[in-house]
Design an enzyme around this catalytic site. Structure first.
Site, PDB file in Angstrom:
ATOM      1  N   GLU A  88      39.201  33.732  52.522  1.00 18.61           N
ATOM      2  CA  GLU A  88      38.484  34.994  52.400  1.00 18.61           C
ATOM      3  C   GLU A  88      37.684  35.107  51.110  1.00 18.61           C
ATOM      4  O   GLU A  88      37.936  34.397  50.132  1.00 18.61           O
ATOM      5  CB  GLU A  88      39.463  36.154  52.534  1.00 18.61           C
ATOM      6  N   CYS A 120      48.834  29.282  48.691  1.00 22.81           N
ATOM      7  CA  CYS A 120      49.047  28.984  47.273  1.00 22.81           C
ATOM      8  C   CYS A 120      50.504  28.570  47.076  1.00 22.81           C
ATOM      9  O   CYS A 120      51.401  29.138  47.693  1.00 22.81           O
ATOM     10  CB  CYS A 120      48.727  30.211  46.417  1.00 22.81           C
ATOM     11  N   CYS A 130      52.184  38.641  45.292  1.00 19.15           N
ATOM     12  CA  CYS A 130      50.875  38.218  45.804  1.00 19.15           C
ATOM     13  C   CYS A 130      50.934  37.796  47.277  1.00 19.15           C
ATOM     14  O   CYS A 130      51.849  37.083  47.689  1.00 19.15           O
ATOM     15  CB  CYS A 130      50.377  37.050  44.942  1.00 19.15           C
ATOM     16  N   GLY A 175      44.496  31.130  46.308  1.00 20.43           N
ATOM     17  CA  GLY A 175      44.788  29.825  45.711  1.00 20.43           C
ATOM     18  C   GLY A 175      44.739  29.817  44.198  1.00 20.43           C
ATOM     19  O   GLY A 175      44.251  30.755  43.563  1.00 20.43           O
ATOM     20  N   SER A 217      39.930  32.217  37.150  1.00 21.18           N
ATOM     21  CA  SER A 217      41.195  32.914  36.883  1.00 21.18           C
ATOM     22  C   SER A 217      42.362  31.982  37.180  1.00 21.18           C
ATOM     23  O   SER A 217      42.375  31.312  38.214  1.00 21.18           O
ATOM     24  CB  SER A 217      41.288  34.151  37.776  1.00 21.18           C
ATOM     25  N   SER A 232      45.911  35.337  34.454  1.00 23.67           N
ATOM     26  CA  SER A 232      46.748  36.317  35.143  1.00 23.67           C
ATOM     27  C   SER A 232      48.043  36.415  34.353  1.00 23.67           C
ATOM     28  O   SER A 232      48.954  35.612  34.546  1.00 23.67           O
ATOM     29  CB  SER A 232      47.041  35.851  36.576  1.00 23.67           C
ATOM     30  N   LEU A 233      48.100  37.387  33.463  1.00 29.16           N
ATOM     31  CA  LEU A 233      49.242  37.456  32.552  1.00 29.16           C
ATOM     32  C   LEU A 233      50.378  38.269  33.176  1.00 29.16           C
ATOM     33  O   LEU A 233      51.463  37.763  33.403  1.00 29.16           O
ATOM     34  CB  LEU A 233      48.773  38.045  31.208  1.00 29.16           C
ATOM     35  N   HIS A 234      50.124  39.512  33.443  1.00 32.72           N
ATOM     36  CA  HIS A 234      51.040  40.393  34.184  1.00 32.72           C
ATOM     37  C   HIS A 234      52.397  40.610  33.534  1.00 32.72           C
ATOM     38  O   HIS A 234      53.284  41.249  34.117  1.00 32.72           O
ATOM     39  CB  HIS A 234      51.250  39.920  35.637  1.00 32.72           C
ATOM     40  N   CYS A 291      43.944  39.610  46.787  1.00 36.46           N
ATOM     41  CA  CYS A 291      43.746  38.273  47.323  1.00 36.46           C
ATOM     42  C   CYS A 291      44.759  37.922  48.414  1.00 36.46           C
ATOM     43  O   CYS A 291      45.926  38.217  48.313  1.00 36.46           O
ATOM     44  CB  CYS A 291      43.734  37.241  46.192  1.00 36.46           C
TER      45      CYS A 291
HETATM   46  N1  SAH Z   1      45.663  31.969  41.332  1.00 41.36           N
HETATM   47  C1  SAH Z   1      44.755  32.553  40.416  1.00 41.36           C
HETATM   48  C2  SAH Z   1      43.554  33.185  41.073  1.00 41.36           C
HETATM   49  C3  SAH Z   1      43.803  33.957  42.325  1.00 41.36           C
HETATM   50  S1  SAH Z   1      44.747  35.426  42.157  1.00 41.36           S
HETATM   51  C4  SAH Z   1      45.458  33.539  39.528  1.00 41.36           C
HETATM   52  O1  SAH Z   1      46.619  33.843  39.774  1.00 41.36           O
HETATM   53  O2  SAH Z   1      44.844  33.979  38.554  1.00 41.36           O
HETATM   54  C5  SAH Z   1      43.515  36.532  41.524  1.00 41.36           C
HETATM   55  C6  SAH Z   1      44.069  37.771  40.854  1.00 41.36           C
HETATM   56  O3  SAH Z   1      44.554  38.708  41.840  1.00 41.36           O
HETATM   57  C7  SAH Z   1      45.211  37.456  39.934  1.00 41.36           C
HETATM   58  O4  SAH Z   1      45.089  38.112  38.702  1.00 41.36           O
HETATM   59  C8  SAH Z   1      46.370  37.962  40.734  1.00 41.36           C
HETATM   60  O5  SAH Z   1      47.456  38.156  39.926  1.00 41.36           O
HETATM   61  C9  SAH Z   1      45.784  39.211  41.384  1.00 41.36           C
HETATM   62  N2  SAH Z   1      46.580  39.763  42.467  1.00 41.36           N
HETATM   63  C10 SAH Z   1      47.354  39.108  43.339  1.00 41.36           C
HETATM   64  N3  SAH Z   1      47.972  39.972  44.170  1.00 41.36           N
HETATM   65  C11 SAH Z   1      47.573  41.211  43.792  1.00 41.36           C
HETATM   66  C12 SAH Z   1      47.874  42.529  44.258  1.00 41.36           C
HETATM   67  N4  SAH Z   1      48.682  42.718  45.275  1.00 41.36           N
HETATM   68  N5  SAH Z   1      47.297  43.581  43.628  1.00 41.36           N
HETATM   69  C13 SAH Z   1      46.431  43.382  42.606  1.00 41.36           C
HETATM   70  N6  SAH Z   1      46.106  42.157  42.131  1.00 41.36           N
HETATM   71  C14 SAH Z   1      46.683  41.089  42.710  1.00 41.36           C
HETATM   72 FE1  SF4 Z   2      48.847  31.947  43.635  1.00 39.10          FE
HETATM   73 FE2  SF4 Z   2      47.382  33.404  41.911  1.00 39.10          FE
HETATM   74 FE3  SF4 Z   2      48.664  34.562  43.979  1.00 39.10          FE
HETATM   75 FE4  SF4 Z   2      50.092  33.576  41.935  1.00 39.10          FE
HETATM   76  S1  SF4 Z   2      48.612  35.277  41.853  1.00 39.10           S
HETATM   77  S2  SF4 Z   2      50.555  33.294  44.141  1.00 39.10           S
HETATM   78  S3  SF4 Z   2      48.882  31.774  41.427  1.00 39.10           S
HETATM   79  S4  SF4 Z   2      46.986  33.120  44.124  1.00 39.10           S
END
Ligand code: SAH
Ligand code: SF4
Length: 382
Positions: free
Chosen positions: A101, A129, A136, A195, A227, A250-252, A369
């Site tokens: 997507e 992923c 996620c 991914g 990212s 993606s720190l979180h 995503c």
């Molecule tokens: N794998 C890479 C890029 C894809 S994820 C990464 O983790 O950075 C892209 C972004 O979407 C990341 O910052 C991820 O943490 C965020 N993301 C994933 N699921 C989410 C959700 N349910 N709500 C908001 N952001 C989310």
């Molecule tokens: Fe994969 Fe990024 Fe989602 Fe973590 S946030 S599962 S690394 S796509």
């Protein structure tokens, strides 16, 4: 079974996986002048054609030779949500049936958490992923395979083609004769779709070079953001590439205690190691890094995260992008109340950190995503 690439890849490469010099070599091997390569890249990256027959300034004989040497696949649109001027989401089927997507975020004063004059496309780099972040949708069914260079490049071309056809009022079936170069509708790329991009390093770099090249899509490196969930060796490797792509982490979670709870990768590369690699990237590249921080209710939204987050951001001169969590079907997580989001944001501002709180526009169309794919696959299998 090779899971690292599309199954047909072993036979013929796709034309959109070729650099200009590869293409020139192939054409001179066919006894063709080098200017042919420019004609081909014009058809692909300026006029966004989807098959050989549309390349009308190439002889029939050359088109036949090319079709024996290369495939010219294009993505098949399975679902589309949103309208021109709003956030749009595209679900594509690849030639092996896998779904990926894209999200297209329009230029808008309130777009993508901060003022933006650009149309931003969010790209996917893998099917599924492997990194299993707890919040996620992309990782819920695990990892299936890496996308090939052309599958990544094709996301930009296919979205562009779709948008320009809609703008010209053409149905997707009845547009093959119109190839005027349209104004560029995608001028910013974020690799934040399905991914982990740095786990598909070769595919990612090959594609970004084509998207960046003046003979390709011509999108400047500073308009391309990668990212990552924090693959330390690959961050260091990316820092040494000649192109200066922007980096988002993606720190979180600002401490190992919080981050390890939601991101398994943190057990391999803890926060301090990740921050060292970010420091190296920043030093080599000179560009500001972004920390993505999803706010998840009761998990990482406590104010005790503000100070360590501010300390890392200050040390690395990074900006922080706060993102209220998007609900994912089947997962228990929720976004915090707005008052908590504002408090967290204000806490960072008081520490003099550059911070945006994304009032994101994709919530209503599953823009987090992996969500649209997940829902569609569930519907198809039920
Ligand atoms: N794998 C890479 C890029 C894809 S994820 C990464 O983790 O950075 C892209 C972004 O979407 C990341 O910052 C991820 O943490 C965020 N993301 C994933 N699921 C989410 C959700 N349910 N709500 C908001 N952001 C989310
Ligand atoms: Fe994969 Fe990024 Fe989602 Fe973590 S946030 S599962 S690394 S796509």
């Amino acid at each position: 079974m090779i899971a690292d690439a599309r199954p047909d890849m072993m036979q013929q490469p796709d034309i959109k996986s070729q650099s200009l010099s590869d293409l020139q070599d192939q054409l001179s091997g066919m006894g063709e002048p080098t200017y042919r390569s420019q004609q081909i890249t014009d058809w692909l990256y300026r006029k966004h054609v989807s098959n050989w027959d549309q390349m009308t300034n190439l002889s029939q004989g050359l088109r036949e030779k090319l079709s024996k040497a290369f495939t010219c696949h294009s993505l098949e649109l399975i679902r589309h949500q949103g309208t021109t001027g709003s956030t749009q989401k595209f679900l594509w089927k690849l030639s092996d049936g896998s779904l990926i997507e894209n999200v297209l975020i329009p230029a808008n004063p309130a777009s993508y958490g901060e003022s933006s004059k650009r149309n931003t496309l969010c790209l996917s780099t893998q099917v599924g992923c492997a990194y299993g972040c707890k919040f996620c949708a992309s990782g819920l069914d695990g990892w299936k395979r890496n996308l090939t260079v052309d599958e990544i490049v094709d996301q930009v071309i296919s979205v562009h083609r779709h948008v320009s056809q809609v703008e010209r009022g053409l149905s997707t079936e009845h547009c093959s004769e119109k190839f005027e170069t349209t104004a560029r509708c995608i001028d910013n790329i974020v690799v934040m779709g399905m991914g982990e991009p740095l786990a598909n390093y070769k595919g990612l770099l090959g594609a970004l070079r084509i998207l960046n090249a003046s003979w390709g899509c011509g999108i400047g490196a500073r308009r391309i953001t990668v990212s990552t969930s924090g693959l330390v060796p690959q961050i260091r490797r990316l820092a040494e590439e000649p192109e200066q792509f922007r980096l988002a982490i993606s720190l979180h979670g600002a401490t190992d205690r919080v981050r390890s709870k939601i991101m398994p990768i943190n057990r391999k590369y803890p926060v301090s190691e990740l921050m060292d690699a970010c420091g190296y990237y920043q030093q080599r590249n000179g560009k500001m890094i972004t920390f993505e921080y999803i706010l998840i209710k009761g998990i990482n939204d406590q104010l005790d995260q503000v100070k360590p987050l501010a300390d890392w951001a200050r040390k690395l001169d990074a900006k922080v992008n706060l993102i209220p969590y998007n609900h994912v079907d089947g997962l228990p997580w929720e976004r915090p109340d707005e008052s908590v989001q504002f408090q967290f944001c204000d806490g960072l501002k008081k520490q003099r950190i550059r911070v945006t709180l994304r009032r994101e526009k994709g919530h209503d169309i599953d823009a987090a995503c992996g969500q649209l794919r997940l829902r569609t696959e569930k519907t198809l299998s039920s």
